[in-house]
Design an enzyme around this catalytic site. Structure first.
Site, PDB file in Angstrom:
ATOM      1  N   SER A  38     157.577  75.615  47.368  1.00  0.00           N
ATOM      2  CA  SER A  38     156.349  75.673  46.560  1.00  0.00           C
ATOM      3  C   SER A  38     156.724  75.213  45.159  1.00  0.00           C
ATOM      4  O   SER A  38     157.906  75.233  44.789  1.00  0.00           O
ATOM      5  CB  SER A  38     155.856  77.120  46.501  1.00  0.00           C
ATOM      6  OG  SER A  38     154.858  77.286  45.504  1.00  0.00           O
ATOM      7  N   TYR A  86     157.487  86.200  45.327  1.00  0.00           N
ATOM      8  CA  TYR A  86     157.261  84.978  46.102  1.00  0.00           C
ATOM      9  C   TYR A  86     158.070  83.828  45.497  1.00  0.00           C
ATOM     10  O   TYR A  86     158.756  83.087  46.208  1.00  0.00           O
ATOM     11  CB  TYR A  86     155.761  84.665  46.079  1.00  0.00           C
ATOM     12  CG  TYR A  86     155.354  83.376  46.742  1.00  0.00           C
ATOM     13  CD1 TYR A  86     155.265  83.274  48.125  1.00  0.00           C
ATOM     14  CD2 TYR A  86     155.020  82.251  45.985  1.00  0.00           C
ATOM     15  CE1 TYR A  86     154.863  82.086  48.734  1.00  0.00           C
ATOM     16  CE2 TYR A  86     154.621  81.075  46.581  1.00  0.00           C
ATOM     17  CZ  TYR A  86     154.539  80.997  47.955  1.00  0.00           C
ATOM     18  OH  TYR A  86     154.147  79.822  48.545  1.00  0.00           O
TER      19      TYR A  86
HETATM   20  N1  LIG Z   1     148.637  77.551  50.307  1.00  0.00           N
HETATM   21  C1  LIG Z   1     149.211  76.991  49.263  1.00  0.00           C
HETATM   22  O1  LIG Z   1     148.535  76.629  48.303  1.00  0.00           O
HETATM   23  C2  LIG Z   1     150.688  76.785  49.238  1.00  0.00           C
HETATM   24  C3  LIG Z   1     151.274  76.239  48.100  1.00  0.00           C
HETATM   25  C4  LIG Z   1     152.643  76.052  48.077  1.00  0.00           C
HETATM   26  C5  LIG Z   1     153.414  76.388  49.167  1.00  0.00           C
HETATM   27  N2  LIG Z   1     152.816  76.934  50.270  1.00  0.00           N
HETATM   28  C6  LIG Z   1     153.667  77.271  51.396  1.00  0.00           C
HETATM   29  O2  LIG Z   1     153.234  76.525  52.510  1.00  0.00           O
HETATM   30  C7  LIG Z   1     153.486  77.278  53.707  1.00  0.00           C
HETATM   31  C8  LIG Z   1     152.202  77.409  54.501  1.00  0.00           C
HETATM   32  O3  LIG Z   1     151.223  78.007  53.666  1.00  0.00           O
HETATM   33  P1  LIG Z   1     149.692  78.158  54.103  1.00  0.00           P
HETATM   34  O4  LIG Z   1     148.889  78.162  52.869  1.00  0.00           O
HETATM   35  O5  LIG Z   1     149.380  77.195  55.180  1.00  0.00           O
HETATM   36  O6  LIG Z   1     149.730  79.657  54.661  1.00  0.00           O
HETATM   37  P2  LIG Z   1     148.764  80.388  55.710  1.00  0.00           P
HETATM   38  O7  LIG Z   1     148.813  81.829  55.352  1.00  0.00           O
HETATM   39  O8  LIG Z   1     147.446  79.705  55.808  1.00  0.00           O
HETATM   40  O9  LIG Z   1     149.545  80.149  57.104  1.00  0.00           O
HETATM   41  C9  LIG Z   1     150.805  80.706  57.312  1.00  0.00           C
HETATM   42  C10 LIG Z   1     151.058  80.797  58.797  1.00  0.00           C
HETATM   43  O10 LIG Z   1     152.333  81.436  58.978  1.00  0.00           O
HETATM   44  C11 LIG Z   1     152.216  82.390  60.016  1.00  0.00           C
HETATM   45  N3  LIG Z   1     153.216  83.436  59.863  1.00  0.00           N
HETATM   46  C12 LIG Z   1     153.237  84.478  59.004  1.00  0.00           C
HETATM   47  N4  LIG Z   1     154.312  85.245  59.225  1.00  0.00           N
HETATM   48  C13 LIG Z   1     155.001  84.667  60.239  1.00  0.00           C
HETATM   49  C14 LIG Z   1     156.194  84.981  60.932  1.00  0.00           C
HETATM   50  N5  LIG Z   1     156.919  86.089  60.625  1.00  0.00           N
HETATM   51  N6  LIG Z   1     156.618  84.152  61.911  1.00  0.00           N
HETATM   52  C15 LIG Z   1     155.890  83.057  62.229  1.00  0.00           C
HETATM   53  N7  LIG Z   1     154.740  82.715  61.637  1.00  0.00           N
HETATM   54  C16 LIG Z   1     154.308  83.511  60.643  1.00  0.00           C
HETATM   55  C17 LIG Z   1     150.792  82.919  59.903  1.00  0.00           C
HETATM   56  O11 LIG Z   1     150.352  83.529  61.116  1.00  0.00           O
HETATM   57  C18 LIG Z   1     150.011  81.645  59.549  1.00  0.00           C
HETATM   58  O12 LIG Z   1     149.589  80.985  60.709  1.00  0.00           O
HETATM   59  C19 LIG Z   1     154.069  78.611  53.259  1.00  0.00           C
HETATM   60  O13 LIG Z   1     155.480  78.570  53.323  1.00  0.00           O
HETATM   61  C20 LIG Z   1     153.602  78.718  51.823  1.00  0.00           C
HETATM   62  O14 LIG Z   1     154.441  79.548  51.046  1.00  0.00           O
HETATM   63  C21 LIG Z   1     151.468  77.120  50.337  1.00  0.00           C
END
Ligand SMILES: NC(=O)c1ccc[n+]([C@@H]2O[C@H](COP(=O)([O-])OP(=O)(O)OC[C@H]3O[C@@H](n4cnc5c(N)ncnc54)[C@H](O)[C@@H]3O)[C@@H](O)[C@H]2O)c1
Length: 259
Positions: free
Chosen positions: A139, A152
């Site tokens: 991130s 985080y």
């Molecule tokens: N959303 C954002 O704006 C953003 C920004 C920067 C980085 N990220 C990173 O991108 C990645 C995806 O984010 P997102 O927004 O799609 O999140 P999200 O919450 O929409 O999806 C995350 C997925 O991970 C799954 N998950 C959670 N715990 C788990 C586990 N123990 N084992 C397997 N699966 C598990 C959940 O069921 C879900 O399907 C993450 O690593 C997040 O930190 C997101």
């Protein structure tokens, strides 16, 4: 020929959000994809929507037996694995003085132990397939700090350190390891985040991106992952690709000469 023709890729946290988009774009680029998640029904639905090139497996990234089972599934479905995307991640928001022991345990488990176990179990199998690529999702909170997300942020800085050290260890096996660091700011990609905040106050203070009008979405982040998985990135390892429309480039100060 498409960028990922013939590749067999495991994507974690693939039931929704960025993981689902990465899985979809990998399939579109010619790969076969195993979607791993803890949301069984949703992962099954997403995999079905992607057609015969996609399959799903229950994979809690914090559990080593699940990683072994996922690799057995990859063997059964695809005959092996060439790529891994450690995408699963969880967010914690709140002041650092209120962080609980359970929060620390949960974020370290999913965001750091998860990718560590993933690399531990999948990298030797990628070596056995003749080499390949691992992409870890961090991130911009792993590049800068931010209030309300200290824990985080610490895990996402950790993901970048894990990636670089792994790249150094695994290069001898032909396994590349890189990190993608997306920003947020687009409600489409960050629904739980936006649910927790005062959106109007927040958006008033989000710095203008360098790329005018460019909103970062899952659709604009996933191509960076596909690129790093592909042979077009054959000489790229141990580095970060920041997809943030310029958020972390530096300061833009209105009023300076010419601006
Ligand atoms: N959303 C954002 O704006 C953003 C920004 C920067 C980085 N990220 C990173 O991108 C990645 C995806 O984010 P997102 O927004 O799609 O999140 P999200 O919450 O929409 O999806 C995350 C997925 O991970 C799954 N998950 C959670 N715990 C788990 C586990 N123990 N084992 C397997 N699966 C598990 C959940 O069921 C879900 O399907 C993450 O690593 C997040 O930190 C997101």
């Amino acid at each position: 020929m498409s960028a990922l023709d013939g590749r067999r890729i495991l994507v974690t946290g693939a039931a929704q959000g960025l993981g689902a988009e990465i899985a979809s774009q990998c399939v579109a680029a010619g790969a076969r994809v195993l979607l791993g998640d803890v949301q069984d029904d949703v992962a099954a639905e997403v995999a079905a929507s992607l057609g015969a090139a996609a399959s799903w497996v229950r994979l809690d990234v914090t559990r080593e037996p699940d990683w072994r089972a996922a690799l057995a599934e990859a063997d059964a479905r695809f005959g092996g694995v060439d790529g891994l995307v450690n995408n699963a991640g969880v967010l914690h928001m709140g002041p650092i003085v209120e962080i609980g022991a359970d929060d620390v345990t949960r974020l370290l488990a999913v965001n750091l132990a998860g990718p560590t176990f993933g690399i531990k179990h999948v990298a030797p199998r990628i070596r056995d397939s003749g080499g390949g690529s691992i992409v870890n999702i961090a991130s911009i909170d792993g590049v800068l700090g931010m209030n309300s997300v200290a824990l985080y942020s610490a895990t996402k800085w950790g993901v970048r350190g894990l990636s670089r050290s792994a790249a150094l260890e695994l290069g001898q096996w032909g396994v590349r390891v890189n990190t993608v660091c997306p920003s947020m700011g687009n409600p489409e990609m960050s629904a739980p985040f936006f649910d927790a905040i005062d959106v109007d106050r927040y958006l008033r203070h989000v710095p203008s991106p360098v790329l005018a009008g460019a909103g970062v979405t899952a659709a604009t982040v996933a191509p960076a992952v596909v690129f790093l998985l592909s042979d077009a990135a054959a000489t790229i390892t141990g580095t970060d690709v920041v997809v943030d429309a310029g958020w972390t480039a530096g300061h833009f100060l209105p009023g300076l000469p010419g601006f």
